[in-house]
Design an enzyme around this catalytic site. Sequence first.
Site, PDB file in Angstrom:
ATOM      1  N   GLY A   1       0.867  -1.173   0.000  1.00 47.74           N
ATOM      2  CA  GLY A   1       0.000   0.000   0.000  1.00 47.74           C
ATOM      3  C   GLY A   1       0.904   1.223   0.000  1.00 47.74           C
ATOM      4  O   GLY A   1       2.072   1.143  -0.412  1.00 47.74           O
TER       5      GLY A   1
ATOM      6  N   ARG B   1     -12.525  13.890  14.738  1.00 48.68           N
ATOM      7  CA  ARG B   1     -13.473  12.792  14.510  1.00 48.68           C
ATOM      8  C   ARG B   1     -14.066  12.224  15.793  1.00 48.68           C
ATOM      9  O   ARG B   1     -15.245  11.881  15.844  1.00 48.68           O
ATOM     10  CB  ARG B   1     -12.754  11.674  13.753  1.00 48.68           C
ATOM     11  CG  ARG B   1     -12.402  12.117  12.385  1.00 48.68           C
ATOM     12  CD  ARG B   1     -11.538  11.135  11.659  1.00 48.68           C
ATOM     13  NE  ARG B   1     -11.275  11.683  10.333  1.00 48.68           N
ATOM     14  CZ  ARG B   1     -10.526  11.103   9.424  1.00 48.68           C
ATOM     15  NH1 ARG B   1      -9.934   9.962   9.690  1.00 48.68           N
ATOM     16  NH2 ARG B   1     -10.342  11.657   8.255  1.00 48.68           N
TER      17      ARG B   1
END
Length: 644
Positions: A42, A337
């Site tokens: 990734g 968040r």
Amino acid sequence: MSLNAKIPQGPLAEKWSKHKFDLKLVNPANKRKYDIIVVGTGLAGASAAASLAELGYNVKAFCFQDSPRRAHSIAAQGGINAAKNYQNDGDSIYRLFYDTIKGGDYRAREGNVYRLAEVSVNIIDQCVAQGVPFAREYGGLLDNRSFGGAQVSRTFYARGQTGQQLLLGAYSALNRQIHHGKVKMYTRTEMLDVVVVDGEAKGIITRSLTSGQIDTHTGHAVLLCTGGYGNVFYLSTNAAGSNVTAAWRAHKRGAFFANPCYTQIHPTCIPVTGDHQSKLTLMSESLRNDGRVWAPKTVETAEKLRKNQLKASDIKEEDRDYFLERKYPSFGNLVPRDVASRNAKEMVDEKRGVGATGFAVFLDFSDAINRLGKDTVAAKYGNLFDMYYQITDEDPYTQPMRIYPAVHYTMGGLWVDYNLSTNVPGLYALGECNFSDHGANRLGASALMQGLSDGYFVIPYTLGDYLATIGPKPVDAKHPAFEKTKQDVIGYINKLLALKGTKTVNEYHRDLGHIMWEYCGMARTAEGLTKAKGLIAALRADFWKNAIVVGENEEVNASLERAGRVADFLELGELMVDDALMRNESCGGHFRLESQTPEGEALRDDEHFAFVGAWEFKGENLPEKLHKEDLEFEYVHLTQRNYK
Ligand SMILES: Cc1cc2nc3c(=O)[nH]c(=O)nc-3n(C[C@H](O)[C@H](O)[C@H](O)COP(=O)(O)OP(=O)(O)OC[C@H]3O[C@@H](n4cnc5c(N)ncnc54)[C@H](O)[C@@H]3O)c2cc1C
């Protein structure tokens, strides 16, 4: 064992430069004598593999997908932070450092976070040079937007596809090295164990996901870049294949697992609709730049909305509660968040939730569309709006999105020092796989920054120091540890294949997810966590009695792959619960109901918990041992976080 984070001495702003100078170097002619194993391609892994190969090392890179391009990183939507201050709005390296430490609720290392902020500016240059098509302003300069926990615009983006574009950049760099023969790429290959020789990592054991072949690979160092473990909750925004196996097996070979309970619950996801779902979809945080979050003011109105007797557009302005703007006027919809998620839950707990299930609040773009026009909104967020429409069959241009928090990211992971080395010499962890620089809560757009910082700019320096110390002598592939570890892996696979019960592995995974979400999710209590521990232990015991794994090793066998990953999640789940129980304070994403301020915000206990909790595996079915790395704050004053 004492944990030495190896943070360099000296002033904060000079630590990294000084450290780079102090690190040993490997001379160019010797680099080609070293083999480096990079597991995961990734953003963290691809950038590391490409950079190390470019330096001259021989790299073997592994991923379980059919191409590095399919890594979960490709899903990242919103953007990547960098302290470029292109907007001239008061940003600086120090401000990014400060926001990140504060955003993480003072549970991250100052030295690491400062380096991250410092390196952030190089990442953008690197990616632009690779051709990553970042959004630009009319005049041609790179554009920025804001993410939660910041009052400046420092987020670089490529529409709602930032991860995809960054990954294509890293993948191109990786491919170039594959072409030059400096990287050997193994796709559809899963690492199942680390080989530790005399206390140092010297290789890995892999299984081919197409033929079942078990192989041994040697290397002078092993880099785990295998992503996060949010799928322990079954439902999350992570790619369905993301798992903890590489990190967990390394943990069982001696690598400490740090802060496993720190999970990020993202506030803006498409709500769960039922048990048929296998994953959840994120609506990027970037939408909170222009979308306004609200719930109806009264339970009665909410009830009518739930029963479809009213539409959101029927609700008058004075009957709406823009609860984030009301409670946090300074940051408004761009609070971090953890704060936004808890507030959405509060609305639902007060029965003011909307949608058929009542587990949702609104994210409304009507103001933005009136102010900017539909075309401008579409240019910024069009693909996200399309995605929402395709999944819900509701048009977000004409009625607000329904959103609810969902598991999104894991701040916990393998413990690493300043050099990204685990406590097992030769074994490194990068990207979301390590316990990282985000403390107890990650700010938006900082995971991509950290993964690329680790891969492009940190490991190329720090790894050389270790390699220069051990010297370029070839790794002895005949050492008995290789065969022994291989046989352990084969034995474990056979144990899984022998499971011929009646309950599918997927059902166990879903059951685990329910337990984790209920008791180790957005709000945690000692009582609930104690209950969860018993429930997970019972589920795990049941798995090894009644699970069914079909097929054989020597074939493509999704049932077998899944079984190994779920077995690891079951063990990890218990450790997460232990960690959450031990941490009798609230901080960031870890919210203990017993520890909150009178306004319901997370209440830290710095006197007793200003440490990284790193767990040592002590053997099957034995309690793990906790090691504490004290966090020292020289530059930032620890205060109650305030976004009001
Ligand atoms: C929907 C979504 C949107 C996001 N948006 C943003 C954003 O806008 N900004 C931001 O900063 N962050 C964002 N994030 C977070 C960010 O995308 C991730 O944290 C980051 O991409 C992780 O990168 P990584 O390289 O560490 O891991 P991954 O991208 O998960 O890669 C893991 C790699 O490891 C390999 N692997 C794993 N296990 C094994 C094994 N056992 N054997 C072999 N290979 C293995 C996989 O094949 C893969 O190649 C988002 C996350 C999600 C879920």
